[in-house]
Design a protein around this motif. Sequence first.
Motif, PDB file in Angstrom:
ATOM      1  N   GLU A   1       3.294   4.201  32.771  1.00  0.00           N
ATOM      2  CA  GLU A   1       1.953   3.950  33.324  1.00  0.00           C
ATOM      3  C   GLU A   1       1.629   2.463  33.359  1.00  0.00           C
ATOM      4  O   GLU A   1       0.738   2.020  34.076  1.00  0.00           O
ATOM      5  CB  GLU A   1       0.890   4.679  32.502  1.00  0.00           C
TER       6      GLU A   1
ATOM      7  N   ALA B   1      -5.414   1.205  38.427  1.00  0.00           N
ATOM      8  CA  ALA B   1      -5.552   1.934  37.155  1.00  0.00           C
ATOM      9  C   ALA B   1      -6.909   1.668  36.508  1.00  0.00           C
ATOM     10  O   ALA B   1      -7.474   0.582  36.637  1.00  0.00           O
ATOM     11  CB  ALA B   1      -4.437   1.516  36.209  1.00  0.00           C
TER      12      ALA B   1
ATOM     13  N   LYS C   1       0.186   7.047  26.527  1.00  0.00           N
ATOM     14  CA  LYS C   1       0.907   6.702  27.759  1.00  0.00           C
ATOM     15  C   LYS C   1       2.219   5.982  27.454  1.00  0.00           C
ATOM     16  O   LYS C   1       2.500   5.616  26.317  1.00  0.00           O
ATOM     17  CB  LYS C   1       0.002   5.825  28.635  1.00  0.00           C
TER      18      LYS C   1
ATOM     19  N   TYR D   1      -8.649   0.704  33.433  1.00  0.00           N
ATOM     20  CA  TYR D   1      -8.190   0.059  32.207  1.00  0.00           C
ATOM     21  C   TYR D   1      -9.365  -0.652  31.549  1.00  0.00           C
ATOM     22  O   TYR D   1      -9.978  -1.538  32.144  1.00  0.00           O
ATOM     23  CB  TYR D   1      -7.087  -0.947  32.528  1.00  0.00           C
TER      24      TYR D   1
ATOM     25  N   PRO E   1       6.124   1.408  36.957  1.00  0.00           N
ATOM     26  CA  PRO E   1       4.973   2.266  37.287  1.00  0.00           C
ATOM     27  C   PRO E   1       5.114   2.946  38.645  1.00  0.00           C
ATOM     28  O   PRO E   1       4.881   4.149  38.764  1.00  0.00           O
ATOM     29  CB  PRO E   1       3.786   1.284  37.283  1.00  0.00           C
TER      30      PRO E   1
ATOM     31  N   VAL F   1      -0.961  -3.419  34.279  1.00  0.00           N
ATOM     32  CA  VAL F   1      -1.068  -2.047  34.815  1.00  0.00           C
ATOM     33  C   VAL F   1      -1.299  -2.125  36.330  1.00  0.00           C
ATOM     34  O   VAL F   1      -1.698  -3.177  36.850  1.00  0.00           O
ATOM     35  CB  VAL F   1      -2.229  -1.253  34.137  1.00  0.00           C
TER      36      VAL F   1
END
Length: 225
Positions: A165, A114, A125, A116, A159, A110
């Motif tokens: 995402e 982000a 997502k 996470y 992304p 990611v």
Amino acid sequence: MSDNRRLRIAVQKSGRLSKDSIELLKAIGIKLNIRDRLLIAHSTNEDIDLLRVRDDDIPGLVMDGVVDMGFIGENELEEKMLERKAAGKIADYEVMRRLDYGGCRLSIAVPNEANYSGVQSLEGKRVATTYPFLLERYFKEQNVNAQAVMLTGSVEVAPRAGVAEGICDLVSTGATLEANGLVEKDVIFRSKAVLIKRTGEFSTEKQALIDRLVPRIDGVMQAKE
Ligand code: PRT
Ligand code: ZN
């Protein structure tokens, strides 16, 4: 021309597995006359023909029995197996040897910024990938409702492009992720190249050839350890 007395082996025509696969065949004593443009290459000292194709085609060629054996990454093999099973097609094969090249991992990554805290963070997502069946299997195992978005290339820019995402892609050094402002989070599959064969009987001659070649592969791999 090739005929079905000759053992047919599929190898990637050009890409990350080509050189090591050809080198392994040469190291076990198979002399090959490879001409760059040609789909088929004949061995000059064994009853073997190479079929030089895209790696994506190799699992299906083996599973359909079009070729006898193939060199393929486990990631591609497992993905195609799941895809074929979902489509109700035959997806059988046998792994003869796990090899010492082509190592990589299929990971979820990611953007650096982000939030996470585990795969649950992807609930609802979209995740871009070339391996939707492996990714969806992982989501199912983890009880996460996320959408795998299929992209055959440039997964790492998805992304930034607002397409997804996160991503799920092959990683070896991690340099590609870093260059794209992504961090690796969950490894969902670890892969190496494998030598596979079709199921079913082989002629006495082909079986004898296979029985002669496979121990030589072990010998070459042991010598490198
Ligand atoms: O044209 P064709 O369809 O035959 O080739 P391809 O482009 O689909 O495949 P290719 O040659 O890129 O990869 C063939 C196989 O090599 C894969 O299926 C894996 O089994 C294995 N392999 C090992 C890798 C990598 N390492 C790898 N790093 N395949 C791809 N990558 C890519 C990854 O997708 C990402 O873009 O390399 C980038 C990441 O590398 P790092 O080092 O920056 O982390
Ligand atoms: Zn491919």
